[in-house]
Scaffold this motif. Structure first.
Motif, PDB file in Angstrom:
ATOM      1  N   ILE A  18     -57.201 -21.243  21.326  1.00  0.00           N
ATOM      2  CA  ILE A  18     -58.627 -20.963  21.207  1.00  0.00           C
ATOM      3  C   ILE A  18     -58.811 -19.703  20.370  1.00  0.00           C
ATOM      4  O   ILE A  18     -58.321 -18.632  20.723  1.00  0.00           O
ATOM      5  CB  ILE A  18     -59.275 -20.747  22.596  1.00  0.00           C
ATOM      6  CG1 ILE A  18     -59.036 -21.945  23.523  1.00  0.00           C
ATOM      7  CG2 ILE A  18     -60.758 -20.444  22.452  1.00  0.00           C
ATOM      8  CD1 ILE A  18     -59.663 -23.227  23.054  1.00  0.00           C
ATOM      9  N   LEU A  19     -59.525 -19.828  19.262  1.00  0.00           N
ATOM     10  CA  LEU A  19     -59.847 -18.686  18.404  1.00  0.00           C
ATOM     11  C   LEU A  19     -61.362 -18.537  18.352  1.00  0.00           C
ATOM     12  O   LEU A  19     -62.077 -19.500  18.063  1.00  0.00           O
ATOM     13  CB  LEU A  19     -59.320 -18.907  16.985  1.00  0.00           C
ATOM     14  CG  LEU A  19     -57.822 -19.153  16.812  1.00  0.00           C
ATOM     15  CD1 LEU A  19     -57.519 -19.556  15.366  1.00  0.00           C
ATOM     16  CD2 LEU A  19     -57.015 -17.918  17.186  1.00  0.00           C
ATOM     17  N   ALA A  20     -61.854 -17.358  18.651  1.00  0.00           N
ATOM     18  CA  ALA A  20     -63.290 -17.089  18.576  1.00  0.00           C
ATOM     19  C   ALA A  20     -63.480 -15.594  18.368  1.00  0.00           C
ATOM     20  O   ALA A  20     -62.586 -14.794  18.660  1.00  0.00           O
ATOM     21  CB  ALA A  20     -64.006 -17.566  19.834  1.00  0.00           C
ATOM     22  N   PRO A  21     -64.654 -15.182  17.885  1.00  0.00           N
ATOM     23  CA  PRO A  21     -64.854 -13.758  17.602  1.00  0.00           C
ATOM     24  C   PRO A  21     -64.745 -12.852  18.820  1.00  0.00           C
ATOM     25  O   PRO A  21     -64.144 -11.784  18.744  1.00  0.00           O
ATOM     26  CB  PRO A  21     -66.264 -13.725  17.010  1.00  0.00           C
ATOM     27  CG  PRO A  21     -66.469 -15.075  16.431  1.00  0.00           C
ATOM     28  CD  PRO A  21     -65.754 -16.008  17.350  1.00  0.00           C
ATOM     29  N   TYR A  22     -65.315 -13.267  19.955  1.00  0.00           N
ATOM     30  CA  TYR A  22     -65.434 -12.342  21.079  1.00  0.00           C
ATOM     31  C   TYR A  22     -64.857 -12.940  22.358  1.00  0.00           C
ATOM     32  O   TYR A  22     -64.782 -14.155  22.531  1.00  0.00           O
ATOM     33  CB  TYR A  22     -66.906 -11.964  21.292  1.00  0.00           C
ATOM     34  CG  TYR A  22     -67.502 -11.293  20.077  1.00  0.00           C
ATOM     35  CD1 TYR A  22     -67.149  -9.990  19.744  1.00  0.00           C
ATOM     36  CD2 TYR A  22     -68.373 -11.982  19.240  1.00  0.00           C
ATOM     37  CE1 TYR A  22     -67.683  -9.370  18.621  1.00  0.00           C
ATOM     38  CE2 TYR A  22     -68.906 -11.372  18.112  1.00  0.00           C
ATOM     39  CZ  TYR A  22     -68.554 -10.063  17.800  1.00  0.00           C
ATOM     40  OH  TYR A  22     -69.063  -9.461  16.689  1.00  0.00           O
ATOM     41  N   GLU A  23     -64.490 -12.050  23.277  1.00  0.00           N
ATOM     42  CA  GLU A  23     -63.808 -12.468  24.495  1.00  0.00           C
ATOM     43  C   GLU A  23     -64.653 -13.408  25.344  1.00  0.00           C
ATOM     44  O   GLU A  23     -64.126 -14.366  25.922  1.00  0.00           O
ATOM     45  CB  GLU A  23     -63.418 -11.236  25.319  1.00  0.00           C
ATOM     46  CG  GLU A  23     -62.633 -11.584  26.577  1.00  0.00           C
ATOM     47  CD  GLU A  23     -62.237 -10.359  27.389  1.00  0.00           C
ATOM     48  OE1 GLU A  23     -61.472 -10.529  28.356  1.00  0.00           O
ATOM     49  OE2 GLU A  23     -62.692  -9.246  27.052  1.00  0.00           O
TER      50      GLU A  23
ATOM     51  N   THR B 158     -64.133 -16.909  23.882  1.00  0.00           N
ATOM     52  CA  THR B 158     -62.839 -17.536  24.171  1.00  0.00           C
ATOM     53  C   THR B 158     -62.723 -17.867  25.651  1.00  0.00           C
ATOM     54  O   THR B 158     -62.141 -18.899  26.022  1.00  0.00           O
ATOM     55  CB  THR B 158     -61.655 -16.639  23.745  1.00  0.00           C
ATOM     56  OG1 THR B 158     -61.716 -15.392  24.435  1.00  0.00           O
ATOM     57  CG2 THR B 158     -61.660 -16.400  22.251  1.00  0.00           C
ATOM     58  N   LYS B 159     -63.292 -17.018  26.518  1.00  0.00           N
ATOM     59  CA  LYS B 159     -63.256 -17.295  27.955  1.00  0.00           C
ATOM     60  C   LYS B 159     -64.020 -18.572  28.271  1.00  0.00           C
ATOM     61  O   LYS B 159     -63.569 -19.400  29.082  1.00  0.00           O
ATOM     62  CB  LYS B 159     -63.850 -16.129  28.744  1.00  0.00           C
ATOM     63  CG  LYS B 159     -63.015 -14.861  28.745  1.00  0.00           C
ATOM     64  CD  LYS B 159     -61.701 -15.044  29.476  1.00  0.00           C
ATOM     65  CE  LYS B 159     -60.905 -13.757  29.507  1.00  0.00           C
ATOM     66  NZ  LYS B 159     -59.510 -13.984  29.965  1.00  0.00           N
ATOM     67  N   ALA B 160     -65.187 -18.731  27.671  1.00  0.00           N
ATOM     68  CA  ALA B 160     -65.981 -19.934  27.923  1.00  0.00           C
ATOM     69  C   ALA B 160     -65.228 -21.192  27.471  1.00  0.00           C
ATOM     70  O   ALA B 160     -65.235 -22.220  28.163  1.00  0.00           O
ATOM     71  CB  ALA B 160     -67.321 -19.836  27.200  1.00  0.00           C
ATOM     72  N   MET B 161     -64.581 -21.106  26.310  1.00  0.00           N
ATOM     73  CA  MET B 161     -63.825 -22.257  25.817  1.00  0.00           C
ATOM     74  C   MET B 161     -62.621 -22.552  26.698  1.00  0.00           C
ATOM     75  O   MET B 161     -62.389 -23.697  27.104  1.00  0.00           O
ATOM     76  CB  MET B 161     -63.368 -21.995  24.379  1.00  0.00           C
ATOM     77  CG  MET B 161     -64.481 -21.956  23.352  1.00  0.00           C
ATOM     78  SD  MET B 161     -63.788 -21.748  21.680  1.00  0.00           S
ATOM     79  CE  MET B 161     -65.244 -21.291  20.768  1.00  0.00           C
ATOM     80  N   SER B 162     -61.836 -21.507  26.989  1.00  0.00           N
ATOM     81  CA  SER B 162     -60.588 -21.724  27.722  1.00  0.00           C
ATOM     82  C   SER B 162     -60.846 -22.184  29.151  1.00  0.00           C
ATOM     83  O   SER B 162     -60.122 -23.051  29.676  1.00  0.00           O
ATOM     84  CB  SER B 162     -59.725 -20.462  27.707  1.00  0.00           C
ATOM     85  OG  SER B 162     -60.378 -19.392  28.363  1.00  0.00           O
ATOM     86  N   LYS B 163     -61.862 -21.641  29.800  1.00  0.00           N
ATOM     87  CA  LYS B 163     -62.165 -22.077  31.163  1.00  0.00           C
ATOM     88  C   LYS B 163     -62.567 -23.554  31.180  1.00  0.00           C
ATOM     89  O   LYS B 163     -62.207 -24.297  32.102  1.00  0.00           O
ATOM     90  CB  LYS B 163     -63.279 -21.220  31.773  1.00  0.00           C
ATOM     91  CG  LYS B 163     -62.845 -19.814  32.156  1.00  0.00           C
ATOM     92  CD  LYS B 163     -63.953 -19.046  32.867  1.00  0.00           C
ATOM     93  CE  LYS B 163     -64.146 -19.522  34.280  1.00  0.00           C
ATOM     94  NZ  LYS B 163     -63.024 -19.201  35.166  1.00  0.00           N
ATOM     95  N   THR B 164     -63.303 -23.969  30.163  1.00  0.00           N
ATOM     96  CA  THR B 164     -63.713 -25.370  30.102  1.00  0.00           C
ATOM     97  C   THR B 164     -62.515 -26.275  29.811  1.00  0.00           C
ATOM     98  O   THR B 164     -62.370 -27.337  30.422  1.00  0.00           O
ATOM     99  CB  THR B 164     -64.801 -25.567  29.031  1.00  0.00           C
ATOM    100  OG1 THR B 164     -65.857 -24.623  29.236  1.00  0.00           O
ATOM    101  CG2 THR B 164     -65.381 -26.972  29.097  1.00  0.00           C
ATOM    102  N   VAL B 165     -61.651 -25.847  28.877  1.00  0.00           N
ATOM    103  CA  VAL B 165     -60.456 -26.638  28.566  1.00  0.00           C
ATOM    104  C   VAL B 165     -59.573 -26.771  29.808  1.00  0.00           C
ATOM    105  O   VAL B 165     -59.083 -27.866  30.124  1.00  0.00           O
ATOM    106  CB  VAL B 165     -59.655 -25.997  27.415  1.00  0.00           C
ATOM    107  CG1 VAL B 165     -58.323 -26.727  27.225  1.00  0.00           C
ATOM    108  CG2 VAL B 165     -60.459 -26.037  26.117  1.00  0.00           C
ATOM    109  N   ARG B 166     -59.367 -25.688  30.511  1.00  0.00           N
ATOM    110  CA  ARG B 166     -58.507 -25.731  31.705  1.00  0.00           C
ATOM    111  C   ARG B 166     -59.088 -26.631  32.792  1.00  0.00           C
ATOM    112  O   ARG B 166     -58.341 -27.241  33.568  1.00  0.00           O
ATOM    113  CB  ARG B 166     -58.288 -24.311  32.240  1.00  0.00           C
ATOM    114  CG  ARG B 166     -57.398 -23.453  31.349  1.00  0.00           C
ATOM    115  CD  ARG B 166     -57.054 -22.113  32.000  1.00  0.00           C
ATOM    116  NE  ARG B 166     -56.127 -21.354  31.187  1.00  0.00           N
ATOM    117  CZ  ARG B 166     -56.459 -20.335  30.407  1.00  0.00           C
ATOM    118  NH1 ARG B 166     -57.728 -19.952  30.340  1.00  0.00           N
ATOM    119  NH2 ARG B 166     -55.545 -19.699  29.687  1.00  0.00           N
TER     120      ARG B 166
END
Length: 644
Positions: A458-463, A466-474
């Protein structure tokens, strides 16, 4: 004694003219015209002027404090100011509304401080990127709803906001935004607008208005005559819209006229110059240069155009008068007097008041208006008409009987059940998914189908993103390995290359407010690694490297969809129209999770573009047209162009 009889009059009027709070509806009628006039006639000039002022108490410094802090609890100092200047309303900001119970207590305290006529308690709760409530439902925002083309979604968004504001004791929303965002370089409107098409902006805005009004929340169309085709943010400078009157009537003014005909309660002004309507010049207090009058201070705009030509007889409120478009060029007192002379009813944030020491700022504005009326510069008849509009709206929306609507504990209990509840959260996610727009899906790149043990980068400008993306992926791919990297203000380097080398799938978020890529001979120059260009340079470098390594790559446009033009070579591109991620234990918007669900095949997107996307490499050409979007299942264009 006069005050006693006046308050007795208010009680009599309420008893005879206002529907009981248990039985009134959003369509409660005005009390008889003579009743409001009678109330206005009983008021002193000082009380009338107070009704026309709406300051903020965003931050407050008590005597014992070293600095001003966000005001979350009512205090006697502010109560004294409300009473001393007979204030008609206040505006709340995020600093004031940090929790549900806290907000109910604050609004209750504000209303109790107003011993005569209850206050307008206002807020900017647009949904999407402009939300104030810490515990409220944020919703996907206007452009995401524009992408769904759904009248139902627009109405539901307004209604959810209305239910939550009403439960909190807030009675006016500065929404919907009716600006037609047809300038891709607009730094302040962007995804706050429904569309670049005036018909869609009008249709969806009116539905949101109706949703608010169903809950007896006064709805406000903004920013009149239109802030959509500007390239300057009026918080920092003075924008100009150069179009002729025919074009303004066809585009910028169209949604406002439709909203007026549909029964909008308030209209908020824009601090924007419209030379086709008024090219009167003034000397700027900033540099002495001649500047054209902005709409907020123009009688030709506020009275001749809005009142006479468009037929609006509701309440006109200025945008914040402390914005630099006004504050840098006109003096505080002069600006307020000019706005009222132009025809506005309420001066919003006319002076900064953050302590008893700075109360003099409000006092000076108050006295300047009194002086202008007493000297005949502003006719008393105009003041009376403004106050009559204000009180008529307060009656219509059930505000005049606000203090009789139940105990504080009952209000808190109701608010806790209403604000940010599960039903609202479910609805906002549904709206967000329906707005996600697939712009490219070459070689059936989407949906991603990672196997057990695959690595997702996950690459994104701000933490928070990336947290929103990674939590959803997990949540949806529990067996995958998820890695995060925030790239704001960084350059693409070997460390990032290694992360990509080790990944099987890459999702990169792009967050660009205004496109600024370096283009040479029609080609984006990817050799530029200037740190000021990170917003476009980094995600492009990641895209090119990942695709060269045959990695599965998807680009997610997080804010203004115009930035997708920077990624023509990408095989998979989606737009989600919202950039707020995961902070303080909650998702700040549903847009990013909705986009991730689309990428991994857990949601079927229905969105089509509500705006045109101009080409970066071929100026003057359109890369993706309004109404374009792909069916992720079969790769064919979706057929969804107008209001559904």
């Amino acid at each position: 004694m006069k005050g006693f009889f006046r308050y007795a009059l208010i009680a009599v009027l309420l008893a005879s003219a206002v529907i009981h709070p248990d039985t009134r509806t959003a369509e409660a009628k005005h009390p008889p015209g003579h009743s409001v006039k009678q109330l206005v006639n009983s008021m002193t000039l000082e009380e009338k002027i107070g009704q026309m002022l709406m300051p903020d108490f965003r931050n407050w410094k008590k005597k014992e404090d070293s600095s001003a802090k966000g005001l979350t609890e009512m205090n006697n100092e502010i109560a004294g100011i409300i009473q001393k200047y007979h204030l008609g309303g206040v505006i709340l900001f995020a600093e004031n509304v940090t929790g549900t119970e806290q907000t109910v207590r604050l609004t209750d305290g504000l209303q109790k401080a107003s011993r005569g006529i209850p206050l307008f308690i206002t807020i900017d709760q647009e949904g999407g990127i402009v939300t104030r409530l810490e515990s409220g439902t944020n919703l996907p925002g206007n452009m995401a709803i524009g992408a769904s083309k759904s009248a139902k979604n627009a109405y539901r968004s307004g209604n959810i906001i209305g239910k939550e504001l009403a439960a909190l004791g807030i009675n006016v929303n500065f929404s919907p935004v009716l600006d037609v965002n047809n300038n891709p370089g607009n730094p302040v409107i962007g995804v706050r607008s429904y569309s670049s098409k005036p018909e869609l902006a009008a249709g969806l805005g009116i539905q949101a208005m109706k949703g608010l009004q169903k809950e007896n929340i006064a709805a406000t169309a903004k920013h009149f005559p239109g802030h959509g085709d500007t390239s300057v943010d009026s918080h920092y400078g003075l924008p100009l819209v150069p179009h002729d009157q025919e074009r303004l009537k066809r585009v910028e003014l169209y949604p406002f006229k439709q909203a007026i005909d549909a029964g909008i309660d308030m209209i908020m002004t824009a601090h924007v110059q419209f030379p086709a309507i008024d090219d009167t010049t003034y000397k700027s207090k900033k540099d002495g240069q001649d500047i054209m009058v902005p709409a907020t201070l123009s009688k030709k705009v506020m009275t001749d155009l809005l009142r006479k030509n468009l037929g609006f007889d509701g309440v006109v409120v200025t945008d914040a008068l402390n914005m630099k478009a006004i504050s840098d060029n006109f003096g505080r007192e002069e600006a307020v007097v000019m706005a009222v002379k132009a025809g506005v009813d309420i001066a919003l944030m006319p002076a900064e008041v953050t302590s008893l020491e700075t109360e003099k700022n409000l006092a000076n504005v108050y006295e300047a208006l009194l002086k202008a009326v007493r000297q005949g510069n502003i006719p008393i008849e105009q003041i009376n008409r403004s106050v009559e509009r204000i009180l008529s709206l307060k009656s219509k929306r059930g505000i005049l009987d606000d203090n009789s609507s139940g105990s504080l504990q009952k209000k808190i209990k109701h608010a806790l059940k209403t604000v940010g509840n599960h039903k609202h959260a479910k609805a906002e996610m549904k709206m967000a998914k329906e707005g996600v727009t697939v712009l490219k899906n070459d070689d059936r790149t989407l949906p991603f189908k990672p196997k057990k043990g695959d690595t997702i980068l996950i690459l994104a400008p701000y933490e928070d993103q990336t947290k929103a993306m990674s939590k959803t992926v997990r949540r949806i791919k529990k067996t995958a390995v998820v890695k995060e990297y925030q790239f704001a203000e960084k350059v693409f380097n070997q460390d990032v290359q290694k992360l990509i080398d080790e990944a099987d799938y890459i999702v990169t978020g792009s967050y660009v407010v205004k496109n600024d890529p370096v283009v040479n001979d029609g080609v984006i120059d990817d050799t530029i690694q200037d740190s000021s260009k990170w917003a476009t340079a980094f995600p492009r470098a990641a895209m090119l490297y990942a695709q060269a390594k045959q990695k599965k790559f998807a680009l997610m446009s997080l804010r203004n969809p115009y930035d997708t033009a920077n990624f023509e070579e990408a095989k998979a591109v989606i737009a989600v129209y919202g950039f707020k991620g995961y902070t303080n234990g909650r998702f700040r918007q549903p847009n990013i999770p909705a986009g991730v669900e689309v990428i991994f095949g857990k949601a079927r997107p229905k969105g089509t573009l509500p705006v045109d996307i101009p080409s970066v490499t071929k100026p003057g050409n359109t890369l993706y047209e309004y109404g374009y979007g792909l069916n992720i299942k079969n790769g064919k264009p979706l057929k969804q162009e107008g209001l559904q």
